[in-house]
Design an enzyme around this catalytic site. Sequence first.
Site, PDB file in Angstrom:
ATOM      1  N   ASN A 222      74.884 165.267  90.274  1.00  0.00           N
ATOM      2  CA  ASN A 222      75.655 164.056  90.526  1.00  0.00           C
ATOM      3  C   ASN A 222      74.632 163.077  91.491  1.00  0.00           C
ATOM      4  OD1 ASN A 222      76.483 163.803  93.571  1.00  0.00           O
ATOM      5  ND2 ASN A 222      76.540 165.783  93.257  1.00  0.00           N
ATOM      6  N   SER A 223      74.853 161.828  91.273  1.00  0.00           N
ATOM      7  CA  SER A 223      73.851 160.925  91.961  1.00  0.00           C
ATOM      8  C   SER A 223      74.655 159.691  92.225  1.00  0.00           C
ATOM      9  CB  SER A 223      72.357 160.921  91.176  1.00  0.00           C
ATOM     10  OG  SER A 223      71.510 159.830  91.575  1.00  0.00           O
TER      11      SER A 223
ATOM     12  N   CYS B 120      71.901 165.683 102.306  1.00  0.00           N
ATOM     13  CA  CYS B 120      71.979 165.117 100.913  1.00  0.00           C
ATOM     14  C   CYS B 120      70.640 165.218 100.111  1.00  0.00           C
ATOM     15  CB  CYS B 120      72.365 163.699 100.991  1.00  0.00           C
ATOM     16  SG  CYS B 120      72.550 162.800  99.277  1.00  0.00           S
TER      17      CYS B 120
ATOM     18  N   GLY C  75      79.918 175.837  97.459  1.00  0.00           N
ATOM     19  CA  GLY C  75      78.933 175.904  96.328  1.00  0.00           C
ATOM     20  C   GLY C  75      79.444 176.747  95.100  1.00  0.00           C
TER      21      GLY C  75
ATOM     22  N   ASN D 113      76.137 164.821 107.622  1.00  0.00           N
ATOM     23  CA  ASN D 113      75.524 165.110 106.478  1.00  0.00           C
ATOM     24  C   ASN D 113      74.113 165.136 106.732  1.00  0.00           C
ATOM     25  OD1 ASN D 113      74.691 165.640 103.903  1.00  0.00           O
ATOM     26  ND2 ASN D 113      75.568 163.770 102.956  1.00  0.00           N
TER      27      ASN D 113
ATOM     28  N   LYS E 143      84.917 161.617 102.154  1.00  0.00           N
ATOM     29  CA  LYS E 143      83.701 161.271 101.432  1.00  0.00           C
ATOM     30  C   LYS E 143      82.796 160.575 102.603  1.00  0.00           C
ATOM     31  CE  LYS E 143      81.216 159.281  97.760  1.00  0.00           C
ATOM     32  NZ  LYS E 143      79.907 160.280  97.654  1.00  0.00           N
TER      33      LYS E 143
HETATM   34  C1  FMN Z   1      80.785 163.852  92.786  1.00  0.00           C
HETATM   35  C2  FMN Z   1      80.082 164.533  94.129  1.00  0.00           C
HETATM   36  C3  FMN Z   1      79.835 163.593  95.345  1.00  0.00           C
HETATM   37  C4  FMN Z   1      79.596 164.424  96.507  1.00  0.00           C
HETATM   38  N1  FMN Z   1      79.200 163.594  97.505  1.00  0.00           N
HETATM   39  C5  FMN Z   1      78.966 163.953  98.748  1.00  0.00           C
HETATM   40  C6  FMN Z   1      78.749 163.290  99.789  1.00  0.00           C
HETATM   41  O1  FMN Z   1      79.107 161.946  99.957  1.00  0.00           O
HETATM   42  N2  FMN Z   1      78.500 163.894 101.177  1.00  0.00           N
HETATM   43  C7  FMN Z   1      78.065 165.336 100.892  1.00  0.00           C
HETATM   44  O2  FMN Z   1      77.663 165.731 102.195  1.00  0.00           O
HETATM   45  N3  FMN Z   1      78.102 165.923  99.955  1.00  0.00           N
HETATM   46  C8  FMN Z   1      78.656 165.251  98.874  1.00  0.00           C
HETATM   47  N4  FMN Z   1      78.547 166.101  97.570  1.00  0.00           N
HETATM   48  C9  FMN Z   1      78.206 167.589  97.749  1.00  0.00           C
HETATM   49  C10 FMN Z   1      79.251 168.459  97.834  1.00  0.00           C
HETATM   50  O3  FMN Z   1      79.957 168.232  99.281  1.00  0.00           O
HETATM   51  C11 FMN Z   1      78.990 170.096  97.764  1.00  0.00           C
HETATM   52  O4  FMN Z   1      78.165 170.492  98.863  1.00  0.00           O
HETATM   53  C12 FMN Z   1      78.213 170.303  96.698  1.00  0.00           C
HETATM   54  O5  FMN Z   1      78.607 169.609  95.605  1.00  0.00           O
HETATM   55  C13 FMN Z   1      78.360 171.884  96.302  1.00  0.00           C
HETATM   56  O6  FMN Z   1      79.484 172.247  96.131  1.00  0.00           O
HETATM   57  P1  FMN Z   1      80.447 172.341  94.466  1.00  0.00           P
HETATM   58  O7  FMN Z   1      79.709 173.364  93.858  1.00  0.00           O
HETATM   59  O8  FMN Z   1      81.906 172.965  94.927  1.00  0.00           O
HETATM   60  O9  FMN Z   1      80.269 170.916  93.759  1.00  0.00           O
HETATM   61  C14 FMN Z   1      79.083 165.536  96.452  1.00  0.00           C
HETATM   62  C15 FMN Z   1      79.548 166.457  95.335  1.00  0.00           C
HETATM   63  C16 FMN Z   1      79.913 165.706  94.167  1.00  0.00           C
HETATM   64  C17 FMN Z   1      80.252 166.833  93.145  1.00  0.00           C
END
Ligand code: FMN
Length: 440
Positions: A191-192, A260, A384, A257, A115
């Site tokens: 998510n936030s 975000c 995604g 990153n 993360k």
């Molecule tokens: C709980 C959660 C926390 C996330 N935290 C980060 C993060 O710290 N850094 C980041 O680049 N993306 C973060 N993401 C985004 C994911 O890496 C990903 O790009 C995004 O969720 C889309 O993928 P998914 O549809 O498989 O969730 C987070 C996503 C989720 C669900």
Amino acid sequence: MTDFVQGPCTVSPARVFAFADYNVDGSFHENSEIYHNRAYSYDEDRTWVENMANGLPERGRNLPPCERCWAPQDKWVTFLNHKLASPLGVAAGPLLSSQWVRLAASRGFDCMTYKTIRSHYHPGHGLPNIIHLQVDEQLPVSGPACKGPLYARDRLPGSGVGLHDLKPGASMGIRGDGLGGGSSGMLAITNSFGMPSLGPEQLAEDLPAAAAALNPGQMMVVSITGTPGRPGLSFQEDLVLAARTALAGGATALEVNLSCPNVGASHVALYQDAPAVEALLAGLIEEVGRKVPLVIKMGSFPDCDGMRRVLQAAGRTGVGAVSGINGISRRVELPGGAGPALGPDRPTSGVCGDPIRAAGLEFVTRARQIIAAEDLGLELVGVGGVTQANHVMEYLQAGADIVQTATGFMWRPNLGIDFQRLWASSGYSVQRADGRGGRG
Ligand SMILES: Cc1cc2nc3c(=O)[nH]c(=O)nc-3n(C[C@H](O)[C@H](O)[C@H](O)COP(=O)(O)O)c2cc1C
């Protein structure tokens, strides 16, 4: 129970996973926690700080052991000069610490992204951090349809209160089956978190522990970000500090990153600003060198030209790979006009899971075309909406070199193992849609 063995494997279509949350036909068991929208790897009712303190929830710690099908070594894939046993990994977010990296490494994932870390300790936002959404279609990334709100569904994490308690009589689309809103079966969340991070001292201990949890054929990428407004430090200088922490902890690749959706107005579209991306990466490389490959994490692009300019800039700096997409930023509201679901100070947040798969596939298809046409030499990570094994194959066909999942990892305990079975049955290869060869 299982016919899975280390090395070349045989695959039985009749295999049934021994997991308490599933019925024998693969549907969710109605008494299971997942049936009630619970992530198995994260407690949505607690903050990141509390999750870190408590470790994996019981339901994540007590998963039945799964035997994974390992590809023979001559079928492993190469990503950023590393040999991976398969092209599946976990995207930045769900792997909070070495404990989570170990879980992913044991459940069929091979490229683990730790993360996003900062240069300093940061606790992130208070609750709620995760809200389920009523969405039953793929989300567009441009046009007027992006402007409208999306609506929360089911219970509010942390409040102990269902949305129906806030708005009596409102139609919530609640089926309680953990499969998302409406009748579409979509796993859709926002998510936030405010990008919480351990501090450098804790990371100095935990990053090596995470690297030690890996098996042969696996790798760990560490996601990093800078923080605007640090006293005496520019965003770039702060990013360099985070990179140094990651490198000292043994990162074999760094993911920057830039995407975000929650970092604030000045950085909302950093990844779309080609000159800014080039300057930032060139400065980072000058400071930390090229000891490990760099990946840039992007969001979706509204048009092809913008993406081309950024990929060209990335190519010029010598970055190894690009990854996309991050969550799609949208307004998220309580139904019935009850206002922003995350509170007035967080009107928008990143939408993840099933509804962004089309946008992620479009990102990969376009990026692959541009990388090939311009001979940029960039590798491509598809992210995604990957919540089922066949979604991974769709991304590989679209041109991804490897595929990662965040939401799917957290709510689908068998996703990795299911994919390894599918990968084996495909002969460890996939034909790309553009006819330019394929993975494997
Ligand atoms: C709980 C959660 C926390 C996330 N935290 C980060 C993060 O710290 N850094 C980041 O680049 N993306 C973060 N993401 C985004 C994911 O890496 C990903 O790009 C995004 O969720 C889309 O993928 P998914 O549809 O498989 O969730 C987070 C996503 C989720 C669900």
